[in-house]
Scaffold this active site. Structure first.
Site: not given
Ligand code: PAF
Length: 278
Positions: A33-34, A36-37
């Protein structure tokens, strides 16, 4: 945040929430996850009573065993990252999702034959297999997807319509690093220097957009091919300007129809995709 691993447990939890008239938002992910998520979870938090996320690396959407093997996985870090924006995270095993090997085949017409569908044969069938299963398990009121995977978003819309799922699809804008590179789980496989170089994709898309008044879609695509040939670190797979709804090639710009420029390119054997509404 609750962490659930079993289909029966998440179904029970969601049934209890629905009995209390809570609305459910669902953010499916493959982990790694980053930001954007995180933006998807934040959007969900603003829109529903309970946010459910899933972390599941779906093997059926990988057409390349090496890509599946290399896909970054770090579940503890992922769980900590969404702690404040997610209420329930579902982390199933492959057997929970596919007690029997899935055999369902989807006919999306032309939209899964072009771009990603052309270069990653079977990819969208695998995406549809897992999403149909996850939608049936989580029965959300709303689902949240990023515009970075533009073609996937069009396919999800079609999947929801095909099965008349009572689900609202919410699309969230692409989140970018300071240099313009779209956040992607695959960026984690790149060195800082390569992430800097990969920003060329967004820079070229912006320059291409500015050419809209002078050149046709075909000419812009050809111009992009030339830009990529003038550098050596990124190998362009495709640059396509397509109708934003049908994903068919866009022949001329006009006031009534929207178009999207979609790009896939490799850097250091890592495949990146991005797009820009023109
Ligand atoms: O976009 C993704 O991460 C995946 O394709 C999805 C939607 C979670 C299905 O596995």
């Amino acid at each position: 945040m609750k962490i659930l691993y079993k289909v029966k447990d998440i179904k029970t939890a969601i049934a209890e929430l629905k009995a209390q008239n809570k609305t459910i938002g669902f953010v499916p992910t493959m982990g790694a996850l980053h930001k954007g998520h995180y933006a998807l979870f934040q959007k969900a938090k603003q829109n529903v009573n309970v946010v459910v996320g899933s972390i599941f690396v779906n093997p059926t959407q990988f057409n390349n065993a090496d890509d599946l093997r290399k896909y970054p996985r770090n579940i503890e870090q992922d769980i900590a990252f969404i702690q404040d924006v997610c209420d329930i995270v579902f982390c199933p095993t492959i057997d929970e999702i596919y007690p029997m090997p899935p055999t369902d085949i989807y006919d999306f017409g032309q939209i899964d034959k072009v771009m990603e569908g052309k270069y990653r044969q079977g990819h969208f069938n695998g995406v549809a297999q897992v999403l149909k299963r996850l939608f049936e398990i989580t029965t959300p009121d709303k689902v949240f997807f990023g515009k970075k995977d533009y073609q996937q978003a069009v396919i999800v819309k079609k999947l929801i319509n095909m099965y008349a799922f009572p689900i609202q699809l919410v699309l969230v804008d692409t989140v970018r690093e300071d240099n313009g590179l779209a956040f992607s789980s695959r960026n984690m496989l790149l060195s800082e220097d390569k992430r800097e170089k990969a920003a060329f994709i967004y820079k070229t898309m912006l320059e291409a957009k500015a050419l809209k008044t002078e050149l046709s879609p075909k000419e812009i695509e050809q111009w992009i091919v030339k830009q990529f040939l003038q550098q050596s670190f990124l190998q362009l797979e495709y640059a396509s300007i397509v109708d934003a709804e049908t994903l068919m090639p866009f022949t001329h710009f006009n006031e009534t129809k929207k178009s999207v420029l979609c790009i896939a390119a490799y850097i250091d054997n890592v495949r990146l995709i991005d797009n820009l509404e023109l």
